[in-house]
Design an enzyme around this catalytic site. Structure first.
Site, mmCIF file in Angstrom:
data_model
loop_
_atom_site.group_PDB
_atom_site.id
_atom_site.type_symbol
_atom_site.label_atom_id
_atom_site.label_comp_id
_atom_site.label_asym_id
_atom_site.label_seq_id
_atom_site.Cartn_x
_atom_site.Cartn_y
_atom_site.Cartn_z
ATOM 1 N N LYS A 53 0.842 -1.207 0.000
ATOM 2 C CA LYS A 53 0.000 0.000 0.000
ATOM 3 C C LYS A 53 0.875 1.254 0.000
ATOM 4 O O LYS A 53 0.643 2.197 -0.764
ATOM 5 C CB LYS A 53 -0.941 -0.017 1.220
ATOM 6 C CG LYS A 53 -2.037 -1.069 1.089
ATOM 7 C CD LYS A 53 -2.762 -1.368 2.401
ATOM 8 C CE LYS A 53 -3.697 -2.559 2.203
ATOM 9 N NZ LYS A 53 -4.362 -3.010 3.428
ATOM 10 N N GLN A 97 -4.773 -1.701 9.753
ATOM 11 C CA GLN A 97 -4.592 -2.989 9.088
ATOM 12 C C GLN A 97 -5.154 -4.131 9.940
ATOM 13 O O GLN A 97 -4.864 -4.241 11.121
ATOM 14 C CB GLN A 97 -3.094 -3.216 8.808
ATOM 15 C CG GLN A 97 -2.784 -4.501 8.069
ATOM 16 C CD GLN A 97 -3.336 -4.528 6.647
ATOM 17 O OE1 GLN A 97 -3.340 -3.517 5.950
ATOM 18 N NE2 GLN A 97 -3.836 -5.681 6.227
ATOM 19 N N ASP A 120 -11.213 2.512 4.226
ATOM 20 C CA ASP A 120 -11.514 1.079 4.150
ATOM 21 C C ASP A 120 -13.018 0.849 3.947
ATOM 22 O O ASP A 120 -13.439 -0.250 3.607
ATOM 23 C CB ASP A 120 -11.073 0.388 5.456
ATOM 24 C CG ASP A 120 -9.905 -0.546 5.254
ATOM 25 O OD1 ASP A 120 -9.611 -0.875 4.089
ATOM 26 O OD2 ASP A 120 -9.290 -0.953 6.249
#
Ligand code: NDP
Length: 293
Positions: A53, A97, A120
């Site tokens: 990422k 994460q 997200d």
């Protein structure tokens, strides 16, 4: 005839080309999109995902902030980081994460992220919008990766039978909602671990999305000839004869390629597209935070 490859890397490249232009417009207006990634603990796979990422951010000219915390840190430390990032005006996206260590409440931490920085797409406000059929906001990255791949391949979903294997908060359920949403217009069945006669349910699908986390569960006999099969699964298998001793496998058996019309590879399918959708969400969040520029 073997299935056509639904190539996530090629599709991600196309998304990145579009994003370059949007980032240039923002940068010329004095706004550099900025993503913060918080990772807790030392799970090697999670660190690989986070590094990809960060690398993609660098390639696109998106600024990134990488916050790595030890596995034993207290939840309140993560909470404080989220609150600080929420308050930072020059920061547009926050990602925590997954998975977090067991002593942390992942959903409670997601709830703390400002909905406008929730790249997200897991905040209840953003998932709630999706349930309402409002698909113009921050959408969960993996489900929107599935949709973008289908669009890229020119798959017309209208009136088609779609089956989603898996009902998780982050993949299965939002994917089912997006497939059934107005505009996509598929007729969707959600399969889970209590579903009876899974093979027959799957065999009715024109579009089959597998997100179960079970290595190569979907066999050729489960697939209608010519169906579009999207394999979300990423499973580590320790049976590889090559030097490193392991390989990545999907939730779909590779021999499904002989039955399906389209099939995503693993790796190189939904994975790279998920990162592309995260980048798109970050750019969208930056654009939304500076609407007049
Ligand atoms: P979860 O474990 O949260 O959910 C799995 C779902 O599959 C559950 O709904 C479960 O049913 C169902 N399921 C499990 N076993 C079976 C079975 N034998 N038959 C039918 N249904 C079953 O997983 P995630 O949704 O988080 O992830 C799914 C897969 O996608 C994993 O391999 C993960 O690594 C991968 N993934 C890939 C991403 C990418 O970028 N490509 C991103 C995110 C995930 P029940 O609810 O009844 O327990």
């Amino acid at each position: 005839m073997p299935a056509q490859r639904l190539d996530g890397k090629a599709c991600a490249n196309a998304v990145e080309t579009e994003l370059h232009e949007r980032i240039e417009v923002l940068t010329n207006a004095g706004v550099q999109p900025h993503l913060a990634v918080i990772i807790v603990g030392d799970d090697p796979a999670s660190h690989v995902y986070v590094n990809s990422k960060i690398e993609t951010c660098a390639r696109l000219g998106i600024r990134s902030t990488h916050i790595a915390l030890p596995a034993h840190c207290e939840e309140k430390v993560v909470r404080q980081h989220i609150l600080n990032l929420n308050a930072q005006d020059d920061l547009h996206g926050i990602l925590v994460q997954s998975p977090l260590p067991n002593h942390m409440d992942e959903e409670a931490l997601t709830d703390l992220i400002s909905p406008t920085k929730d790249v997200d797409g897991f905040h209840p406000q953003n998932l709630g919008r999706l349930v309402q059929g409002r698909t113009d906001g921050l959408l969960p990255c993996t489900p929107s990766a599935v949709m973008r791949l289908l669009k890229w391949a020119g798959v017309d979903l209208k009136g088609k039978r779609a089956v989603v294997l898996g009902r998780s908060r982050i993949v299965g359920m939002p994917a089912a909602l997006l497939l059934a949403a107005k505009g996509a217009d598929a007729t969707v069945t959600v399969v889970h671990s209590r579903t009876k006669d899974i093979a027959n349910v799957c065999r009715e699908a024109d579009v089959l999305v597998a997100a179960v986390g079970q290595t190569e569960l979907v066999k050729p006999a489960w697939v209608k000839p010519g169906a579009v099969v999207v394999d979300v699964g990423i499973n580590r298998v320790d049976d590889d004869a090559r030097e490193r001793g392991w390989r990545l496998a999907g939730d779909v058996h590779p021999s499904v390629a002989d039955t399906a019309g389209w099939l995503t590879p693993v790796p190189g399918g939904v994975g790279p597209m998920t990162i592309a959708m995260l980048m798109e969400n970050t750019v969208f969040a930056a654009e939304s935070s500076h609407p007049k520029r």
